[in-house]
Design an enzyme around this catalytic site. Sequence first.
Site, mmCIF file in Angstrom:
data_model
loop_
_atom_site.group_PDB
_atom_site.id
_atom_site.type_symbol
_atom_site.label_atom_id
_atom_site.label_comp_id
_atom_site.label_asym_id
_atom_site.label_seq_id
_atom_site.Cartn_x
_atom_site.Cartn_y
_atom_site.Cartn_z
ATOM 1 N N CYS A 114 0.816 -1.221 0.000
ATOM 2 C CA CYS A 114 0.000 0.000 0.000
ATOM 3 C C CYS A 114 0.849 1.270 0.000
ATOM 4 O O CYS A 114 0.371 2.335 -0.383
ATOM 5 C CB CYS A 114 -0.954 0.004 1.187
ATOM 6 N N HIS A 251 -3.129 7.566 1.857
ATOM 7 C CA HIS A 251 -3.571 6.231 1.434
ATOM 8 C C HIS A 251 -4.967 6.016 1.995
ATOM 9 O O HIS A 251 -5.248 6.357 3.147
ATOM 10 C CB HIS A 251 -2.598 5.177 1.966
ATOM 11 N N ASN A 281 -10.108 0.445 -0.566
ATOM 12 C CA ASN A 281 -8.648 0.472 -0.464
ATOM 13 C C ASN A 281 -8.072 -0.149 -1.744
ATOM 14 O O ASN A 281 -8.190 -1.352 -1.959
ATOM 15 C CB ASN A 281 -8.232 -0.322 0.782
HETATM 16 O O1 UT7 Z 1 -3.939 -0.746 3.254
HETATM 17 C C1 UT7 Z 1 -3.071 -1.317 4.163
HETATM 18 C C2 UT7 Z 1 -3.325 -0.818 5.489
HETATM 19 N N1 UT7 Z 1 -4.568 -1.369 5.990
HETATM 20 C C3 UT7 Z 1 -5.055 -0.888 7.072
HETATM 21 O O2 UT7 Z 1 -4.459 0.043 7.589
HETATM 22 C C4 UT7 Z 1 -6.264 -1.507 7.657
HETATM 23 C C5 UT7 Z 1 -6.225 -1.301 9.118
HETATM 24 N N2 UT7 Z 1 -7.336 -1.873 9.846
HETATM 25 C C6 UT7 Z 1 -8.606 -1.458 9.733
HETATM 26 O O3 UT7 Z 1 -8.932 -0.651 8.892
HETATM 27 C C7 UT7 Z 1 -9.603 -1.965 10.749
HETATM 28 O O4 UT7 Z 1 -8.898 -2.700 11.726
HETATM 29 C C8 UT7 Z 1 -10.720 -2.838 10.157
HETATM 30 C C9 UT7 Z 1 -11.697 -2.004 9.348
HETATM 31 C C10 UT7 Z 1 -10.110 -3.925 9.292
HETATM 32 C C11 UT7 Z 1 -11.512 -3.497 11.277
HETATM 33 O O5 UT7 Z 1 -11.970 -2.524 12.207
HETATM 34 P P1 UT7 Z 1 -11.752 -2.713 13.775
HETATM 35 O O6 UT7 Z 1 -12.443 -1.623 14.448
HETATM 36 O O7 UT7 Z 1 -10.275 -2.864 14.009
HETATM 37 O O8 UT7 Z 1 -12.521 -4.052 14.067
HETATM 38 P P2 UT7 Z 1 -11.982 -5.447 14.644
HETATM 39 O O9 UT7 Z 1 -11.051 -6.089 13.671
HETATM 40 O O10 UT7 Z 1 -11.494 -5.233 16.040
HETATM 41 O O11 UT7 Z 1 -13.302 -6.283 14.686
HETATM 42 C C12 UT7 Z 1 -14.427 -5.908 15.493
HETATM 43 C C13 UT7 Z 1 -15.519 -6.921 15.295
HETATM 44 C C14 UT7 Z 1 -15.041 -8.370 15.418
HETATM 45 O O12 UT7 Z 1 -16.069 -9.103 16.052
HETATM 46 P P3 UT7 Z 1 -15.977 -9.447 17.622
HETATM 47 O O13 UT7 Z 1 -14.722 -10.247 17.765
HETATM 48 O O14 UT7 Z 1 -15.923 -8.121 18.311
HETATM 49 O O15 UT7 Z 1 -17.231 -10.205 17.853
HETATM 50 C C15 UT7 Z 1 -14.930 -8.827 14.001
HETATM 51 O O16 UT7 Z 1 -15.101 -10.228 13.869
HETATM 52 O O17 UT7 Z 1 -16.055 -6.807 13.963
HETATM 53 C C16 UT7 Z 1 -16.077 -8.100 13.356
HETATM 54 N N3 UT7 Z 1 -15.951 -7.947 11.905
HETATM 55 C C17 UT7 Z 1 -17.017 -7.739 11.109
HETATM 56 N N4 UT7 Z 1 -18.329 -7.627 11.361
HETATM 57 C C18 UT7 Z 1 -19.147 -7.395 10.323
HETATM 58 C C19 UT7 Z 1 -14.829 -7.961 11.161
HETATM 59 N N5 UT7 Z 1 -15.148 -7.761 9.870
HETATM 60 C C20 UT7 Z 1 -16.483 -7.603 9.816
HETATM 61 C C21 UT7 Z 1 -17.385 -7.375 8.765
HETATM 62 N N6 UT7 Z 1 -18.704 -7.265 9.065
HETATM 63 N N7 UT7 Z 1 -16.995 -7.221 7.469
#
Ligand code: UT7
Length: 324
Positions: A114, A251, A281
């Site tokens: 990225c 980005h 992204n």
């Molecule tokens: O381009 C390269 C760089 N990339 C990045 O910088 C990406 C960085 N990360 C992010 O943007 C975020 O971490 C995400 C958008 C990927 C996720 O957001 P988050 O606030 O960090 O959520 P999380 O991973 O802590 O997940 C929270 C909850 C989890 O459920 P539990 O364990 O709390 O029950 C996940 O399983 O959200 C759940 N979850 C979803 N729920 C519905 C994860 N993906 C989804 C989804 N729909 N698509």
Amino acid sequence: MIRRAVIKGVGHYLPERVVPNSYFEDIVDTSDEWIRTRSGIERRHFAADGETTSQMATSAARAALENAGLAVDDIDAIIVATSTPDLTFPSVATMVQSELGMTQGFGFDVQAVCAGFVFALANANALILSEQVDRVLVIGSETFSRILDMSDRATCVLFGDGAGAVILEAQIGSGTVADRGILSADLNSDGRMRDMLYVDGGVSTTQTAGRLRMQGNPLFRQAVGKLTETAEKALQKVGLGDDDVDWIVPHQANIRIIQGTAKKMGVPMDRVVLTLQDHGNTSAASIPLALSVGCADGKIKRGDLIVTEAIGGGLAWGAVVLRW
Ligand code: UT7
């Protein structure tokens, strides 16, 4: 008087197919609401069957050439930032070179995921400053839809396809920050964090292309601090500060990362170019896409001071400061 690498033109290409968040509600346990609120993404483009990274890169290159009022004979080198090449080799850049009918100069790819476009810009700048070339086409082009695991809701909803391109031209500047062109760059990587974002296949391991794997939350927690630090380091290298910034062109990974970085830098959100709601992204393509859309929208104007910053797999991260 010193040489500067000045942006002479910009362009982009997006595949025709627009995929709304609701598309994923049918294939994984997710919702439009979750995707919007956690990432800021509303829709993305997916390449058509058979549509390749090099084809999209070529379309973006043609748009940038037209915008610059230049012909392919005017270009000395092509650098393509991509992690999703058509083939393991040759480079996408050489494919673009032949598609454009360019028989002089050279092309090569840069792979910093990225952050790839930031690394490519810094390399193009070095080639220009060392007087090896006068004009470089710098392209970010990706077909991330091809490496997504469509059963993994944590990643498949985040990425999209597209390409953006800029043309850098050697011009003589005064040597002050009032000059147009690239003023500074700051590049970083730390391979200890390589497991946070990777593809689980490759030539020397599985002989497959593999699928994208991401520990989103740990990466999220790294992002704001590292992006702010690299952007401010790049500014400080030329005696500039956050107050001098006209536009952050970040980005486009997550709206909360973009907001957090802008807040830490003290730059209001109306000074940030946002495209992730429409593109998702697009990895190395996201910054040139945002530069092109920001110009077409009339936001970015000649003379504006721009900071581009990105972080991704590696981890690799960096920033480039330039005057448009
Ligand atoms: O381009 C390269 C760089 N990339 C990045 O910088 C990406 C960085 N990360 C992010 O943007 C975020 O971490 C995400 C958008 C990927 C996720 O957001 P988050 O606030 O960090 O959520 P999380 O991973 O802590 O997940 C929270 C909850 C989890 O459920 P539990 O364990 O709390 O029950 C996940 O399983 O959200 C759940 N979850 C979803 N729920 C519905 C994860 N993906 C989804 C989804 N729909 N698509």
